[in-house]
Design a protein around this motif. Structure first.
Motif, PDB file in Angstrom:
ATOM      1  N   SER A 294       0.832  -1.221   0.000  1.00 17.99           N
ATOM      2  CA  SER A 294       0.000   0.000   0.000  1.00 17.99           C
ATOM      3  C   SER A 294       0.863   1.267   0.000  1.00 17.99           C
ATOM      4  O   SER A 294       0.630   2.197   0.763  1.00 17.99           O
ATOM      5  CB  SER A 294      -0.943   0.032   1.212  1.00 17.99           C
ATOM      6  OG  SER A 294      -1.823  -1.054   1.189  1.00 17.99           O
TER       7      SER A 294
ATOM      8  N   MET B 147     -14.138   0.428  -3.215  1.00 18.94           N
ATOM      9  CA  MET B 147     -13.406   1.088  -2.123  1.00 18.94           C
ATOM     10  C   MET B 147     -12.188   1.856  -2.626  1.00 18.94           C
ATOM     11  O   MET B 147     -11.918   2.972  -2.187  1.00 18.94           O
ATOM     12  CB  MET B 147     -13.020   0.063  -1.058  1.00 18.94           C
ATOM     13  CG  MET B 147     -14.254  -0.530  -0.379  1.00 18.94           C
ATOM     14  SD  MET B 147     -13.849  -1.761   0.872  1.00 18.94           S
ATOM     15  CE  MET B 147     -15.530  -2.310   1.308  1.00 18.94           C
ATOM     16  N   LYS B 150     -13.368   4.992  -4.438  1.00 21.35           N
ATOM     17  CA  LYS B 150     -13.750   6.037  -3.484  1.00 21.35           C
ATOM     18  C   LYS B 150     -12.533   6.639  -2.794  1.00 21.35           C
ATOM     19  O   LYS B 150     -12.448   7.841  -2.573  1.00 21.35           O
ATOM     20  CB  LYS B 150     -14.690   5.439  -2.411  1.00 21.35           C
ATOM     21  CG  LYS B 150     -16.053   5.037  -2.932  1.00 21.35           C
ATOM     22  CD  LYS B 150     -16.927   6.254  -3.193  1.00 21.35           C
ATOM     23  CE  LYS B 150     -18.314   5.855  -3.658  1.00 21.35           C
ATOM     24  NZ  LYS B 150     -19.112   7.018  -4.081  1.00 21.35           N
ATOM     25  N   GLU B 151     -11.588   5.807  -2.448  1.00 24.45           N
ATOM     26  CA  GLU B 151     -10.440   6.250  -1.646  1.00 24.45           C
ATOM     27  C   GLU B 151      -9.428   7.038  -2.470  1.00 24.45           C
ATOM     28  O   GLU B 151      -8.859   8.014  -1.984  1.00 24.45           O
ATOM     29  CB  GLU B 151      -9.749   5.024  -1.030  1.00 24.45           C
ATOM     30  CG  GLU B 151      -8.494   5.313  -0.211  1.00 24.45           C
ATOM     31  CD  GLU B 151      -8.807   5.803   1.211  1.00 24.45           C
ATOM     32  OE1 GLU B 151      -9.960   5.676   1.650  1.00 24.45           O
ATOM     33  OE2 GLU B 151      -7.878   6.319   1.859  1.00 24.45           O
ATOM     34  N   ILE B 152      -9.191   6.628  -3.703  1.00 24.78           N
ATOM     35  CA  ILE B 152      -8.030   7.156  -4.433  1.00 24.78           C
ATOM     36  C   ILE B 152      -8.373   8.011  -5.654  1.00 24.78           C
ATOM     37  O   ILE B 152      -7.645   8.937  -5.988  1.00 24.78           O
ATOM     38  CB  ILE B 152      -7.091   5.993  -4.865  1.00 24.78           C
ATOM     39  CG1 ILE B 152      -6.712   5.121  -3.665  1.00 24.78           C
ATOM     40  CG2 ILE B 152      -5.831   6.520  -5.550  1.00 24.78           C
ATOM     41  CD1 ILE B 152      -5.980   3.835  -4.012  1.00 24.78           C
ATOM     42  N   PHE B 300      -2.803  -0.370  -3.118  1.00 18.91           N
ATOM     43  CA  PHE B 300      -3.717  -0.623  -2.002  1.00 18.91           C
ATOM     44  C   PHE B 300      -3.978  -2.114  -1.903  1.00 18.91           C
ATOM     45  O   PHE B 300      -3.769  -2.864  -2.848  1.00 18.91           O
ATOM     46  CB  PHE B 300      -5.039   0.129  -2.185  1.00 18.91           C
ATOM     47  CG  PHE B 300      -5.905  -0.462  -3.262  1.00 18.91           C
ATOM     48  CD1 PHE B 300      -5.691  -0.142  -4.589  1.00 18.91           C
ATOM     49  CD2 PHE B 300      -6.914  -1.365  -2.946  1.00 18.91           C
ATOM     50  CE1 PHE B 300      -6.461  -0.703  -5.598  1.00 18.91           C
ATOM     51  CE2 PHE B 300      -7.704  -1.934  -3.946  1.00 18.91           C
ATOM     52  CZ  PHE B 300      -7.476  -1.602  -5.270  1.00 18.91           C
ATOM     53  N   LEU B 305      -8.800  -1.269   3.342  1.00 19.73           N
ATOM     54  CA  LEU B 305      -9.785  -0.211   3.117  1.00 19.73           C
ATOM     55  C   LEU B 305     -11.147  -0.552   3.713  1.00 19.73           C
ATOM     56  O   LEU B 305     -12.019   0.303   3.829  1.00 19.73           O
ATOM     57  CB  LEU B 305      -9.955   0.032   1.608  1.00 19.73           C
ATOM     58  CG  LEU B 305      -8.703   0.499   0.852  1.00 19.73           C
ATOM     59  CD1 LEU B 305      -9.013   0.646  -0.635  1.00 19.73           C
ATOM     60  CD2 LEU B 305      -8.191   1.823   1.411  1.00 19.73           C
ATOM     61  N   LYS B 308     -12.996   1.378   6.642  1.00 22.50           N
ATOM     62  CA  LYS B 308     -13.466   2.715   6.298  1.00 22.50           C
ATOM     63  C   LYS B 308     -14.691   2.688   5.380  1.00 22.50           C
ATOM     64  O   LYS B 308     -15.569   3.544   5.485  1.00 22.50           O
ATOM     65  CB  LYS B 308     -12.321   3.486   5.640  1.00 22.50           C
ATOM     66  CG  LYS B 308     -12.657   4.914   5.246  1.00 22.50           C
ATOM     67  CD  LYS B 308     -11.409   5.669   4.807  1.00 22.50           C
ATOM     68  CE  LYS B 308     -11.745   7.048   4.267  1.00 22.50           C
ATOM     69  NZ  LYS B 308     -10.550   7.702   3.697  1.00 22.50           N
ATOM     70  N   TRP B 309     -14.742   1.734   4.450  1.00 21.74           N
ATOM     71  CA  TRP B 309     -15.725   1.822   3.362  1.00 21.74           C
ATOM     72  C   TRP B 309     -16.794   0.736   3.380  1.00 21.74           C
ATOM     73  O   TRP B 309     -17.706   0.755   2.540  1.00 21.74           O
ATOM     74  CB  TRP B 309     -15.004   1.789   2.007  1.00 21.74           C
ATOM     75  CG  TRP B 309     -14.169   3.008   1.764  1.00 21.74           C
ATOM     76  CD1 TRP B 309     -12.805   3.095   1.826  1.00 21.74           C
ATOM     77  CD2 TRP B 309     -14.634   4.328   1.445  1.00 21.74           C
ATOM     78  NE1 TRP B 309     -12.391   4.375   1.553  1.00 21.74           N
ATOM     79  CE2 TRP B 309     -13.495   5.152   1.307  1.00 21.74           C
ATOM     80  CE3 TRP B 309     -15.900   4.884   1.247  1.00 21.74           C
ATOM     81  CZ2 TRP B 309     -13.585   6.520   0.998  1.00 21.74           C
ATOM     82  CZ3 TRP B 309     -15.989   6.229   0.930  1.00 21.74           C
ATOM     83  CH2 TRP B 309     -14.848   7.025   0.817  1.00 21.74           C
TER      84      TRP B 309
END
Lengths: 362, 362
Positions: A294, B147, B150-152, B300, B305, B308-309
């Protein structure tokens, strides 16, 4: 005053490998100028005081047809870079005689007449620091280190991914995350080392000579080594894993950092000098590790960070430099005629510190 | 009930290149079990219904001495992966008979007795979707796409770095940023395409067969191509620059994406299948562009993740799948004895969609 020679450093030919003094660039004395009478046409006359020689300049020595983030130098025209000068005459209300100014596109010549003053800014110097300071630790290298460190490092005093580090048992206080800084004795790297120490991190730093290694130790790096005599992979295997990697090298060293990276590591891509004289290409083989660990790898160009960080930079750094809390070194050469040799020295890493051309006294 | 054969897929030897059915893994029928009387010792008895075959599994087929983010498979033991099953008997108060559960470490066997229920979660299925759905679009691939997107991605409907795109003049509405999705017909890529379209982006997508190309078109990608017959660099030169790159390939394709990247591009590193059968190494030459273009490359692992998601995932996606607004495909094979062949097909990309082993009816 009668006309004087206006020395210039001209871009003469695109180099294939390392730039060659006298061939890639030539020092030219054919232009003359009369500072008292030259027409300004609403512009300014600036006397060049200090010029910066930086690794990235190699990237501008390319055919004009090749696009990149900074324009190519023009054959037959003066090369450009960061510089500091003093205004001799002005017909522009933004500048007055005696103002000191800097710009990232300072032409390499003794006297500059320009109507277009885009990029020229008056320097505010409340601590009366030497003008060369504004080329190095308070110039582009200093901004590069400070702004990218603030923007990307996410340095943590208490590591979110702690690891067993038995070899640290002789340290009396707990350490934060670990950063590996390459070209750590250079103007950028040496400031990164000091910012990382101020953030409570363990700092591993590399450079290419014993003198540079000694300097990195003096400014507080915990682990220092000469990458020419000690294998980077060996040091990182012993002193890592690393949470942050400040990359000025690319190629094999980047692969070594990927191998030694901790989960969630941040790689700050400042430069890749290992690629600059080989077509900007050096293979990296271990990128798959960005997934399994990561890792995030972030490139940046300092100009794009300036709007966000300029104010904090000038508020924070000049007092620390004036008080000596932040240390820096300069490697000063005299006269425009040395530019070609200094450019080559910077590409080969044989300069000792931030390379500055002292062109004229204030 | 008398003892029944408990079929298992065992890890038999570490492959050098592609995994070989019958050699890398073997289907074994030597174990028997009596579901009515087998001792649970406080644990549960689970009947396996559906198992997932994924590209990343190749990474677990390594010597146990090599470390990575997931454990190596153990020689002589069943391989593991994401799976869905139904609880037949339970002595653990967390689970009751008839509960459907999933886990990322489902052993490849017909009946599982386990006291350690770490990772097993009861599936909430209010829309009565088929259990295979929880392997694909609502399983690990779906979570991976959702995920990390959404995250990156930081997808922008109005591009902050707009470019002249004359070839887009035939579109009637302005487009957002541009994303390039590799393996776009796969279970991850096909969801990424649909999420990107829902975010208002222009989507370029590649896959390795005409059938897959057709599917990517059906789910809304703007530009689709077969990378085996059309050069990726040609398509990106015409349809780029790209603001987001969803990487499942690595190597040359990653270099092509670096060449075609816009300033400030985000690279989402999901997988690098071009490296999996060549020692996880494929050279990337153009990393210098991360600096000049201020690119960030983020790896990732979906498990990191999830905390969080997870909630937003289960709130958002199942209704869209149930209503048909999000489309997905499954490639279902029958019986544990097919696992070895399907693993190879997934590594070679000859499967048609999300590969699922249907082990038993509910």
């Amino acid at each position: 005053m009668s006309p004087v020679v206006n020395g210039r450093v001209l871009f003469n030919s695109v180099p294939e490998g390392f730039p060659e003094p006298g061939k890639t660039t030539v020092y030219d004395t054919t232009e003359t100028i009369d500072p008292d009478t030259v027409s300004l046409d609403g512009g300014v006359l600036i006397k060049t005081l200090e010029l910066s020689i930086d690794p990235y300049m190699r990237g501008r020595m390319r055919p004009a047809s090749v696009k990149s983030y900074v324009a190519a130098f023009e054959i037959g025209k003066p090369i450009q870079g960061h510089g500091v000068g003093v205004v001799i005459r002005s017909e522009n209300p933004k500048f007055k005689e005696g103002d000191h100014v800097d710009s990232n596109s300072f032409e390499h010549k003794n006297l500059i007449v320009t109507k277009d003053v885009t990029g020229y800014e008056v320097i505010n110097n409340p601590h009366n620091l030497p003008w060369s300071t504004f080329i190095g630790v308070l110039g582009m290298p200093g901004k590069t280190a400070f702004m990218a460190w603030k923007e990307i490092s996410q340095a943590q005093k208490v590591p979110p991914h702690p690891v067993e580090r038995t070899e640290l048992s002789n340290f009396s206080e707990p350490k934060g995350e670990t950063v590996f800084v390459t070209t750590g004795a250079g103007p950028v790297g040496s400031l990164v080392i000091q910012l990382a120490k101020r953030d409570g991190l363990k700092v591993i730093a590399s450079a290419g000579s014993e003198d540079k290694v000694q300097f990195m130790k003096e400014i507080g790096a915990d682990v220092v080594f000469n990458y020419k005599t000690t294998k980077t992979t060996d040091v990182l295997a012993k002193e890592g894993p690393i949470d942050i990697y400040w990359d000025n090298v690319g190629g094999e060293t980047l692969d070594a950092a990927l191998e030694a990276a901790n989960t969630g590591a941040r790689f700050i891509e400042c430069g890749m000098i290992s690629t600059y004289n080989s077509g900007f290409s050096a293979p990296v083989h271990k990128l798959f590790l960005v997934i399994t660990k990561s890792i995030s790898i972030s490139g940046f160009v300092v100009g794009r960070l300036m709007p966000k960080w300029n104010e904090e930079f000038y508020k924070t750094l000049p007092p620390l430099v004036a008080s000596g809390e932040i240390k820096h070194r300069e490697d000063i050469y005299n006269g425009l005629e040395t530019v070609g040799d200094v450019i080559l020295a910077v590409q080969k890493g044989t300069n000792k510190a931030k390379a500055i051309i002292h062109v004229a006294d204030d």
